[in-house]
Design an enzyme around this catalytic site. Structure first.
Site, PDB file in Angstrom:
ATOM      1  N   LYS A  80       5.644  -7.365  -7.897  1.00  0.00           N
ATOM      2  CA  LYS A  80       5.064  -6.547  -8.973  1.00  0.00           C
ATOM      3  C   LYS A  80       6.206  -5.918  -9.755  1.00  0.00           C
ATOM      4  O   LYS A  80       7.200  -5.479  -9.156  1.00  0.00           O
ATOM      5  CB  LYS A  80       4.173  -5.476  -8.332  1.00  0.00           C
ATOM      6  CG  LYS A  80       3.375  -4.612  -9.293  1.00  0.00           C
ATOM      7  CD  LYS A  80       2.532  -3.588  -8.506  1.00  0.00           C
ATOM      8  CE  LYS A  80       1.581  -2.823  -9.403  1.00  0.00           C
ATOM      9  NZ  LYS A  80       0.744  -1.866  -8.616  1.00  0.00           N
ATOM     10  N   SER A 155      -4.204  -2.222 -10.046  1.00  0.00           N
ATOM     11  CA  SER A 155      -3.166  -2.501 -11.014  1.00  0.00           C
ATOM     12  C   SER A 155      -2.274  -3.692 -10.671  1.00  0.00           C
ATOM     13  O   SER A 155      -1.600  -4.212 -11.551  1.00  0.00           O
ATOM     14  CB  SER A 155      -2.293  -1.262 -11.181  1.00  0.00           C
ATOM     15  OG  SER A 155      -1.557  -1.003  -9.998  1.00  0.00           O
ATOM     16  N   SER A 179      -5.059  -0.399  -5.778  1.00  0.00           N
ATOM     17  CA  SER A 179      -4.344  -1.362  -6.613  1.00  0.00           C
ATOM     18  C   SER A 179      -3.845  -2.623  -5.909  1.00  0.00           C
ATOM     19  O   SER A 179      -3.385  -3.550  -6.571  1.00  0.00           O
ATOM     20  CB  SER A 179      -3.154  -0.681  -7.299  1.00  0.00           C
ATOM     21  OG  SER A 179      -3.605   0.091  -8.387  1.00  0.00           O
TER      22      SER A 179
END
Lengths: 486, 98
Positions: A80, A155, A179
């Protein structure tokens, strides 16, 4: 049919690499080819590190010839884009970090690097991890590999979509209110949020520091266990990191759950939940019974207050954490005649709508005259939520719930209504507030073929228990995994 | 914490505290969005909490101490490489004192 190396699990790739039937370079190339073919549509990645990845793969091959490979040596992963990576731009999906190239690695990145892992890319996310759909990215939304008109969740949507679409074998994400688990559920992969403080956050861009935690995505529970093993543990650079020893997670996957007490909280089976989700989760519960588990009804009475509590505490912490983006030391600067105006213009131009909204909400909650009414109040309700779980775990070993009330929603469906978007985290947020570990494991598909996730929640540091339960369920074959359309 | 509608003046005050420049469209939108979220958050008032301790942290780490010794190497160039504006070994900012 010839299996493309990029579609292997980490465990399968490990065997082939160790038997020299596959090289790390071949494996990495296969992932890069897949990325080149599909990521234009999927948009799982912000940055692809093609040359660096191939060089790391060649190094890994050399290491394995020397007999020095470990479980992750030569395994291609995505990160990420919230993890600092030395020499590779890190954006957090924000314009405010424009041009930022970190001078050091996050601890988890350094650990994986030392283990010989290959870093393919930096994955898309909601800006500063604020969102549940990856639509709040300055680099455009990530699409769901099962339906390109739908969100990947967020997310950590890029990480989840990339693992689902075989663009990498595993990925790292972060989870502040769901997330990791929500995108894992929406994309039909496995994702685990460890106990708060289990994994170092040094070099991880902070959102809400009393809630943020790092965790892996993979296509199987076993692969997730192997990744977690590599990143968990104490770090002198993160004072919040727990000093406990890290157990053997893969060793905990015995397939045996006879007598395991599975708590089913009545507050998580609510009106308004998609019937397909309700059906799939109830079927999974019956499967646990068939495997020898015992269902126990439990109650988490303050569940309905979790989203409100979270949006006070997380935004308050975010407003402080994001004060550092001032246009002075790195990233975007909008010039002005004086410093105050420079800060205001830089932040006004650099942050997206949702980040501004959360900074405003948090600043308001902490401001003179409102602190007790909002911030302190929410901290007290957090005590109640935490207590609910402590009581429930007197009667059970794991708690089983849906991950989200629906499957992946359409791109654009909730973006105009912040509150509706916040409510997609209704089943995951309490777990962060209580600091517990939670895993999302695929448990079915709706009538559109969209994946559904089952959440298993554990007591603090009971990662072994939830991994064992999730693995036993996965291995039972109750859910036959379907490939994505991409 | 009565369910309250945020007025435009409050939006501007909070934006100043947060060092955020908002356009007038953004201010209006912010007024709507914050009011809606705060109205939702108001449900926390249904719960009596007077006798409860607040939870600020859920970790068990406490406050570990370490030896006071330098462990990182000075890397001025590496750190300044990201500066939007610099002069020699310094970050350059607008004049603060006339």
């Amino acid at each position: 049919m010839i299996v493309e190396p990029c579609s292997l699990t980490i465990a399968e790739a490990r065997e082939l690499l160790d038997r020299r039937e596959l090289s790390a370079v071949e494996l990495t190339r296969s992932c890069l080819d897949r990325i080149a073919a599909h990521d234009g549509r999927l948009n799982a990645f912000i940055t692809v590190c093609r040359e660096a990845a191939l060089a790391q793969a060649a190094e890994a091959d050399a290491r394995m010839v020397g007999g020095a490979g470990g479980p992750l040596c030569g395994i291609p992963l995505a990160l990420k884009d919230i993890f600092l990576t030395r020499g590779v731009r890190t954006t957090c999906a924000s314009r405010i970090l424009d041009g930022f190239v970190p001078p050091f690695d996050a601890t988890v990145v350094a650990k994986l690097r030392a283990a010989g892992a290959v870093f393919l890319s930096k994955a898309n996310l909601d800006e500063f991890a604020m969102g549940s759909s990856t639509e709040n990215s300055a680099f455009g939304p990530t699409r769901n590999p099962y339906d390109l008109d739908r969100v990947a969740g967020g997310s950590s949507g890029g990480s989840a979509a990339a693992v689902a679409a075989n663009q990498c074998l595993g990925a790292l994400g972060t989870d502040t209110g769901g997330s990791i688990r929500e995108p894992a559920s929406f994309c039909g992969v496995v994702g685990i949020k460890p106990t708060y403080s289990r994994v170092s956050r040094y070099g991880v861009i902070a959102y809400a520091s009393s809630l943020d935690q790092v965790g892996p995505f993979a296509r199987t529970v076993r692969d997730c266990a192997v990744l977690l093993q590599a990143i968990a543990g104490v770090d002198p650079r993160d004072a919040t990191c727990a000093a406990r020893p890290v157990p053997d997670y893969a060793g905990a996957l015995t397939g045996e759950i006879k007598g395991l007490r599975i708590g089913v909280p009545r507050e998580y089976f609510i009106e308004g939940m998609a019937p397909a989700v309700d059906g799939a989760v109830r079927a999974a519960l019956r499967q646990f019974e068939a495997l020898g588990g015992r269902l126990e009804e439990v109650s988490l009475p303050h569940t309905e207050y979790a989203v409100a509590t979270y949006y006070v505490l997380a935004t308050a912490e975010a407003s402080a954490n994001l004060a550092r983006y001032d246009g002075i030391r790195y990233g975007l600067r909008v010039a002005a005649d004086n410093n105050i105006e420079l800060y205001e213009r830089t932040r006004g131009a650099g942050f997206g709508a949702e980040v501004k909204r959360r900074i405003m909400l948090g600043t308001f909650a902490l401001s003179a005259g409102y602190y007790d009414a909002y911030y302190l109040k929410a901290q007290k309700v957090r005590t109640l939520i935490r207590r609910d779980f402590a009581r429930a775990f007197e009667r059970c070993d794991v708690i089983a719930t849906p991950v989200a009330p629906t499957t992946a929603f359409a791109i654009g469906e909730k973006i105009a209504d912040p509150l509706q978007m916040y409510l997609s985290d209704i089943f995951t947020i309490s777990v962060n507030l209580a600091g517990l570990p939670g895993i999302s494991v695929p448990c079915g598909y709706d009538d559109r073929g969209l994946p559904i996730g089952l959440q298993l929640i554990g007591a603090p540091f009971a990662e072994e228990t939830i991994l064992r339960a999730a693995d036993a369920y996965e291995r039972s074959g109750a859910t036959v995994r379907r490939p994505p359309i991409i | 914490m009565a369910a309250q509608r945020i007025d435009l003046e409050t939006v501007r005050h909070v934006a100043r505290l947060a060092r955020l420049r908002l356009s007038s469209e953004e201010e209006t939108r912010m007024q709507e969005d914050l009011s809606a979220v705060l109205a939702y958050v108001d449900k926390l008032n249904q719960l009596p909490t007077d006798d409860l301790e607040p939870t600020a942290q859920v970790g068990e780490a406490g406050t570990p101490l370490r030896e006071d010794r330098i462990t990182n190497q000075p890397e001025t160039e590496a750190l300044l490489a990201n500066a939007p504006d610099r002069q020699g070994g310094f970050f350059r900012v607008p004049r603060i004192i006339d």
